[in-house]
Design an enzyme around this catalytic site. Structure first.
Site, PDB file in Angstrom:
ATOM      1  N   SER A  28       0.867  -1.175   0.000  1.00  0.00           N
ATOM      2  CA  SER A  28       0.000   0.000   0.000  1.00  0.00           C
ATOM      3  C   SER A  28       0.908   1.231   0.000  1.00  0.00           C
ATOM      4  O   SER A  28       1.761   1.366  -0.873  1.00  0.00           O
ATOM      5  CB  SER A  28      -0.950  -0.038   1.207  1.00  0.00           C
ATOM      6  OG  SER A  28      -1.871   1.037   1.157  1.00  0.00           O
ATOM      7  N   HIS A  55      -2.402  -0.857  -3.449  1.00  0.00           N
ATOM      8  CA  HIS A  55      -3.530   0.032  -3.210  1.00  0.00           C
ATOM      9  C   HIS A  55      -3.253   1.391  -3.851  1.00  0.00           C
ATOM     10  O   HIS A  55      -2.292   2.073  -3.489  1.00  0.00           O
ATOM     11  CB  HIS A  55      -3.762   0.219  -1.702  1.00  0.00           C
ATOM     12  CG  HIS A  55      -4.065  -1.057  -0.991  1.00  0.00           C
ATOM     13  ND1 HIS A  55      -3.798  -1.252   0.343  1.00  0.00           N
ATOM     14  CD2 HIS A  55      -4.620  -2.215  -1.431  1.00  0.00           C
ATOM     15  CE1 HIS A  55      -4.184  -2.471   0.695  1.00  0.00           C
ATOM     16  NE2 HIS A  55      -4.681  -3.068  -0.364  1.00  0.00           N
ATOM     17  N   ASP A 148      -4.647  -5.088   5.463  1.00  0.00           N
ATOM     18  CA  ASP A 148      -4.928  -5.950   4.318  1.00  0.00           C
ATOM     19  C   ASP A 148      -3.771  -6.922   4.106  1.00  0.00           C
ATOM     20  O   ASP A 148      -2.602  -6.556   4.203  1.00  0.00           O
ATOM     21  CB  ASP A 148      -5.126  -5.088   3.059  1.00  0.00           C
ATOM     22  CG  ASP A 148      -5.676  -5.881   1.890  1.00  0.00           C
ATOM     23  OD1 ASP A 148      -6.366  -6.893   2.133  1.00  0.00           O
ATOM     24  OD2 ASP A 148      -5.429  -5.483   0.730  1.00  0.00           O
TER      25      ASP A 148
END
Length: 208
Positions: A28, A55, A148
């Site tokens: 991310s 992400h 995540d």
């Protein structure tokens, strides 16, 4: 609860001279820099496929494939529906699409609901990889905020796969690595500079 098929009837293709067939990478915030570091030293003949969830904003096109292609000898492309996994190729989830690996070694893109407010979801990618490739899968969690990937890491280990996590000292953002480590299902916690070397060792058997 994320649900994926847990026992695929079709066996995915195994790649020649590869200790593992697929490497699934999640990142991310700070992830582009980290992925450049990991991919830039992989040899062109790297014999496994790579699937990447990064992400990024769903409102804008992604130029990650172009950026990474200029920094690595392997092939990098934005994943498309129905792509066949090929060794030495990295497939990047498009903005606002979940990336899934099917039991025949092809890729699917999905606009199904957000997972932990995210699409693409590392958890969904990892769980699909675990169900399909089992002990021949490697999951890597790099820098990022949030958690995540943690549920997916547990799936990878449950099916016999291997998990690598960037250590907290070298992660620009420690949320995702920390959440993965806290599952207790991590095989290697490594500084960013060492991940590529260990990955090559595992997949290609070049060192102990």
């Amino acid at each position: 609860m994320i649900q994926m098929a847990e026992d695929a009837k079709n066996n995915p293709p195994h790649f020649t001279n590869a200790g593992f067939d697929i490497v699934a990478i999640a990142a991310s915030a700070g992830g582009l820099t980290a992925q450049i570091k990991v991919l830039s030293t992989l040899p062109a003949e790297f014999p496994a496929a790579i699937a990447i969830v990064q992400h990024i904003s769903p409102e804008h096109p992604s130029f990650m494939a172009e950026i990474l292609s200029r920094r690595t000898d392997i092939t990098v492309k934005q994943a498309q529906e129905g792509d066949d996994l090929s060794p030495g190729t990295a497939y990047i989830a498009p903005p606002n699409r979940h990336l899934l690996v099917n039991d025949d070694g092809t890729l699917s893109l999905s606009q199904s609901k957000l997972v932990h407010f995210l699409r693409p979801s590392a958890d969904l990618l990892f769980e699909s990889v675990a169900a399909t490739y089992k002990e021949r899968a490697i999951a890597i969690v790099l820098t990022g905020t949030g958690s995540d990937g943690a549920m997916g890491v547990e799936a990878i280990k449950k099916m016999g796969g291997t998990v690598i996590v960037q250590d907290l000292k070298t992660a620009e953002f420690s949320g995702m690595p920390s959440a993965a480590i806290q599952t207790g299902n991590v095989d290697f916690i490594l500084p960013l500079d060492e991940i590529s070397r260990v990955l090559v060792s595992l997949v290609m058997g070049k060192c102990n």
